[in-house]
Design a protein around this motif. Structure first.
Motif, PDB file in Angstrom:
ATOM      1  N   ARG A  17       0.823  -1.192   0.000  1.00 25.95           N
ATOM      2  CA  ARG A  17       0.000   0.000   0.000  1.00 25.95           C
ATOM      3  C   ARG A  17       0.871   1.261   0.000  1.00 25.95           C
ATOM      4  NH1 ARG A  17      -4.770   2.148   3.896  1.00 25.95           N
ATOM      5  NH2 ARG A  17      -4.404   4.234   3.236  1.00 25.95           N
ATOM      6  N   MET A  18       1.891   1.315   0.851  1.00 26.61           N
ATOM      7  CA  MET A  18       2.785   2.474   0.885  1.00 26.61           C
ATOM      8  C   MET A  18       3.446   2.664  -0.479  1.00 26.61           C
ATOM      9  SD  MET A  18       2.661   3.914   3.828  1.00 26.61           S
ATOM     10  CE  MET A  18       4.136   4.861   4.033  1.00 26.61           C
ATOM     11  N   TYR A  19       3.787   1.568  -1.096  1.00 21.96           N
ATOM     12  CA  TYR A  19       4.448   1.630  -2.399  1.00 21.96           C
ATOM     13  C   TYR A  19       3.539   2.296  -3.425  1.00 21.96           C
ATOM     14  CZ  TYR A  19       7.007   0.110  -6.533  1.00 21.96           C
ATOM     15  OH  TYR A  19       7.693   0.088  -7.710  1.00 21.96           O
ATOM     16  N   ARG A  20       2.254   1.968  -3.406  1.00 22.01           N
ATOM     17  CA  ARG A  20       1.319   2.585  -4.365  1.00 22.01           C
ATOM     18  C   ARG A  20       1.178   4.083  -4.117  1.00 22.01           C
ATOM     19  NH1 ARG A  20      -3.897  -1.123  -4.901  1.00 22.01           N
ATOM     20  NH2 ARG A  20      -3.356  -1.653  -2.783  1.00 22.01           N
ATOM     21  N   ILE A  21       1.166   4.475  -2.862  1.00 27.24           N
ATOM     22  CA  ILE A  21       1.078   5.907  -2.547  1.00 27.24           C
ATOM     23  C   ILE A  21       2.348   6.610  -3.010  1.00 27.24           C
ATOM     24  CG2 ILE A  21       0.925   7.601  -0.683  1.00 27.24           C
ATOM     25  CD1 ILE A  21      -0.852   5.589   0.813  1.00 27.24           C
ATOM     26  N   ARG A  22       3.497   5.969  -2.824  1.00 26.64           N
ATOM     27  CA  ARG A  22       4.772   6.536  -3.294  1.00 26.64           C
ATOM     28  C   ARG A  22       4.737   6.728  -4.809  1.00 26.64           C
ATOM     29  NH1 ARG A  22      10.085   3.121  -2.930  1.00 26.64           N
ATOM     30  NH2 ARG A  22       8.935   2.137  -1.263  1.00 26.64           N
ATOM     31  N   LEU A  23       4.203   5.762  -5.536  1.00 25.62           N
ATOM     32  CA  LEU A  23       4.097   5.889  -6.996  1.00 25.62           C
ATOM     33  C   LEU A  23       3.156   7.038  -7.382  1.00 25.62           C
ATOM     34  CD1 LEU A  23       3.903   2.127  -8.078  1.00 25.62           C
ATOM     35  CD2 LEU A  23       5.887   3.655  -8.181  1.00 25.62           C
ATOM     36  N   MET A  24       2.083   7.210  -6.618  1.00 24.84           N
ATOM     37  CA  MET A  24       1.153   8.315  -6.866  1.00 24.84           C
ATOM     38  C   MET A  24       1.861   9.650  -6.664  1.00 24.84           C
ATOM     39  SD  MET A  24      -0.820  10.850  -5.163  1.00 24.84           S
ATOM     40  CE  MET A  24      -0.508  10.321  -3.500  1.00 24.84           C
ATOM     41  N   ALA A  25       2.700   9.745  -5.637  1.00 32.86           N
ATOM     42  CA  ALA A  25       3.426  10.994  -5.367  1.00 32.86           C
ATOM     43  C   ALA A  25       4.352  11.335  -6.528  1.00 32.86           C
ATOM     44  CB  ALA A  25       4.223  10.879  -4.068  1.00 32.86           C
ATOM     45  N   VAL A  26       4.976  10.343  -7.128  1.00 28.05           N
ATOM     46  CA  VAL A  26       5.855  10.576  -8.283  1.00 28.05           C
ATOM     47  C   VAL A  26       5.026  11.034  -9.480  1.00 28.05           C
ATOM     48  CG1 VAL A  26       7.391   9.459  -9.946  1.00 28.05           C
ATOM     49  CG2 VAL A  26       7.667   9.004  -7.505  1.00 28.05           C
ATOM     50  N   ARG A  27       3.870  10.390  -9.696  1.00 27.87           N
ATOM     51  CA  ARG A  27       3.007  10.793 -10.829  1.00 27.87           C
ATOM     52  C   ARG A  27       2.524  12.225 -10.681  1.00 27.87           C
ATOM     53  NH1 ARG A  27       0.737   5.832  -9.930  1.00 27.87           N
ATOM     54  NH2 ARG A  27      -1.111   6.754  -9.022  1.00 27.87           N
ATOM     55  N   HIS A  28       2.362  12.682  -9.455  1.00 31.82           N
ATOM     56  CA  HIS A  28       1.866  14.037  -9.181  1.00 31.82           C
ATOM     57  C   HIS A  28       2.968  14.932  -8.618  1.00 31.82           C
ATOM     58  CE1 HIS A  28      -2.231  12.844 -10.065  1.00 31.82           C
ATOM     59  NE2 HIS A  28      -1.987  11.735  -9.390  1.00 31.82           N
TER      60      HIS A  28
ATOM     61  N   ASP B 154      10.667  -6.843  -7.245  1.00 33.02           N
ATOM     62  CA  ASP B 154       9.253  -6.472  -7.343  1.00 33.02           C
ATOM     63  C   ASP B 154       9.048  -4.954  -7.279  1.00 33.02           C
ATOM     64  OD1 ASP B 154      10.181  -6.587  -4.662  1.00 33.02           O
ATOM     65  OD2 ASP B 154       8.114  -6.607  -3.920  1.00 33.02           O
ATOM     66  N   MET B 155      10.123  -4.206  -7.066  1.00 31.17           N
ATOM     67  CA  MET B 155      10.048  -2.756  -6.898  1.00 31.17           C
ATOM     68  C   MET B 155      10.762  -2.059  -8.059  1.00 31.17           C
ATOM     69  SD  MET B 155      11.540  -0.548  -3.676  1.00 31.17           S
ATOM     70  CE  MET B 155      13.211  -0.272  -4.219  1.00 31.17           C
ATOM     71  N   ARG B 156      10.130  -1.000  -8.568  1.00 31.78           N
ATOM     72  CA  ARG B 156      10.800  -0.184  -9.579  1.00 31.78           C
ATOM     73  C   ARG B 156      11.979   0.516  -8.935  1.00 31.78           C
ATOM     74  NH1 ARG B 156       7.970   2.617 -13.696  1.00 31.78           N
ATOM     75  NH2 ARG B 156      10.021   2.586 -14.632  1.00 31.78           N
ATOM     76  N   CYS B 157      13.049   0.694  -9.682  1.00 28.54           N
ATOM     77  CA  CYS B 157      14.231   1.389  -9.180  1.00 28.54           C
ATOM     78  C   CYS B 157      13.827   2.798  -8.737  1.00 28.54           C
ATOM     79  CB  CYS B 157      15.298   1.462 -10.272  1.00 28.54           C
ATOM     80  SG  CYS B 157      16.691   2.532  -9.860  1.00 28.54           S
ATOM     81  N   VAL B 158      14.238   3.160  -7.538  1.00 32.04           N
ATOM     82  CA  VAL B 158      13.925   4.478  -6.988  1.00 32.04           C
ATOM     83  C   VAL B 158      14.388   5.575  -7.939  1.00 32.04           C
ATOM     84  CG1 VAL B 158      14.527   6.057  -5.119  1.00 32.04           C
ATOM     85  CG2 VAL B 158      13.907   3.706  -4.602  1.00 32.04           C
ATOM     86  N   TRP B 159      15.553   5.380  -8.558  1.00 39.34           N
ATOM     87  CA  TRP B 159      16.088   6.419  -9.432  1.00 39.34           C
ATOM     88  C   TRP B 159      15.393   6.469 -10.783  1.00 39.34           C
ATOM     89  CZ3 TRP B 159      18.444  10.600  -8.121  1.00 39.34           C
ATOM     90  CH2 TRP B 159      18.966  10.651  -6.838  1.00 39.34           C
ATOM     91  N   VAL B 160      14.848   5.373 -11.235  1.00 41.69           N
ATOM     92  CA  VAL B 160      14.020   5.404 -12.454  1.00 41.69           C
ATOM     93  C   VAL B 160      12.774   6.232 -12.158  1.00 41.69           C
ATOM     94  CG1 VAL B 160      12.598   3.989 -14.001  1.00 41.69           C
ATOM     95  CG2 VAL B 160      14.920   3.247 -13.414  1.00 41.69           C
ATOM     96  N   LEU B 161      12.179   5.998 -10.988  1.00 36.06           N
ATOM     97  CA  LEU B 161      11.013   6.789 -10.580  1.00 36.06           C
ATOM     98  C   LEU B 161      11.381   8.258 -10.388  1.00 36.06           C
ATOM     99  CD1 LEU B 161       9.416   4.343  -7.988  1.00 36.06           C
ATOM    100  CD2 LEU B 161       8.608   4.837 -10.302  1.00 36.06           C
ATOM    101  N   ALA B 162      12.549   8.511  -9.800  1.00 34.01           N
ATOM    102  CA  ALA B 162      12.986   9.886  -9.561  1.00 34.01           C
ATOM    103  C   ALA B 162      13.106  10.650 -10.879  1.00 34.01           C
ATOM    104  CB  ALA B 162      14.304   9.900  -8.805  1.00 34.01           C
ATOM    105  N   TRP B 163      13.692  10.034 -11.876  1.00 32.16           N
ATOM    106  CA  TRP B 163      13.818  10.699 -13.180  1.00 32.16           C
ATOM    107  C   TRP B 163      12.443  10.947 -13.802  1.00 32.16           C
ATOM    108  CZ3 TRP B 163      17.745  13.124 -15.493  1.00 32.16           C
ATOM    109  CH2 TRP B 163      19.014  12.959 -14.944  1.00 32.16           C
ATOM    110  N   ASP B 164      11.535   9.997 -13.623  1.00 32.62           N
ATOM    111  CA  ASP B 164      10.173  10.165 -14.136  1.00 32.62           C
ATOM    112  C   ASP B 164       9.505  11.351 -13.445  1.00 32.62           C
ATOM    113  OD1 ASP B 164       7.731   9.608 -15.500  1.00 32.62           O
ATOM    114  OD2 ASP B 164       7.047   8.439 -13.766  1.00 32.62           O
ATOM    115  N   GLY B 165       9.585  11.396 -12.115  1.00 29.23           N
ATOM    116  CA  GLY B 165       8.981  12.499 -11.366  1.00 29.23           C
ATOM    117  C   GLY B 165       9.613  13.840 -11.707  1.00 29.23           C
ATOM    118  N   ALA B 166      10.940  13.856 -11.826  1.00 30.14           N
ATOM    119  CA  ALA B 166      11.645  15.107 -12.139  1.00 30.14           C
ATOM    120  C   ALA B 166      11.246  15.633 -13.513  1.00 30.14           C
ATOM    121  CB  ALA B 166      13.152  14.895 -12.069  1.00 30.14           C
TER     122      ALA B 166
END
Length: 188
Positions: free
Chosen positions: A1-12, A102-114
């Motif tokens: 659940r926390m992981y999904r919220i973290r992904l939402m924060a990156v999308r927004h 099972d987790m996307r790389c934090v830095w892949v997500l960071a680049w997406d969010g940035a």
């Protein structure tokens, strides 16, 4: 659940960037009050509030040196290797972590969010290593205090103070030569 919220924060991330800027501006404006109260007295309640909010939204680890605005609203402390500057060489196909497949790389997500943020180019800045002595402290309070201190030292601030004092000085010390009219006040 926390992981999904973290992904939402990156999308927004752009929305959170906007919220963070407003929060920091509000805290900087409260600096004189915070000085009177005492930053030491404010640390514990701020850290508690920050842990609750950032823990829920970003799965924050309370390192005390928040860099969310530089990492696309994705906390690099969530990296199993706690890498502070970019991905390791083990990013798997699809952008998944080599340690936790099972987790996307934090830095892949960071680049997406940035890429969604107005200040997204800050992801290119090399971040300093984590100072473990600050673990558990409020990054919000420290960042706003540092910015308030920088604002106090800025040349623009000095010029603004002089400009505000100038009309009063003109009344008490009239000039012998005609003066230019006062500049209009800037709108913010």
């Amino acid at each position: 659940r926390m992981y999904r919220i973290r992904l939402m924060a990156v999308r927004h991330s752009r929305t959170f960037e906007w919220i963070y800027a407003r929060l920091e501006n509000a805290l900087v404006r409260l600096h004189p009050l915070f000085v009177r109260i005492g930053y030491d007295r404010l640390e514990r309640p701020f850290a508690l509030a920050e842990r609750g909010v950032k823990g829920l939204l970003f799965d924050c680890r309370m390192c005390g040196q928040c860099v969310l605005s530089s990492t696309g609203m994705c906390c690099p402390m969530n990296c199993p290797k706690q890498l502070r500057n970019g991905p390791c060489g083990g990013v798997r196909p699809g952008g998944f972590c080599e340690v936790r497949p099972d987790m996307r790389c934090v830095w892949v997500l960071a680049w997406d969010g940035a890429s969604r943020m107005r200040g997204g180019e800050r992801i290119n800045n090399v971040l300093p290593p984590v100072d473990r002595r600050l673990q558990g402290s409020s990054a919000w309070l420290r960042a706003s205090r540092e910015r308030a201190h920088q604002d106090d030292l800025s040349p623009e601030r000095e010029r603004a103070a002089l400009a505000q004092a100038f009309p009063a000085a003109r009344k008490t010390e009239p000039a012998s030569a005609p003066l230019a009219s006062e500049p209009r006040k800037a709108r913010h």
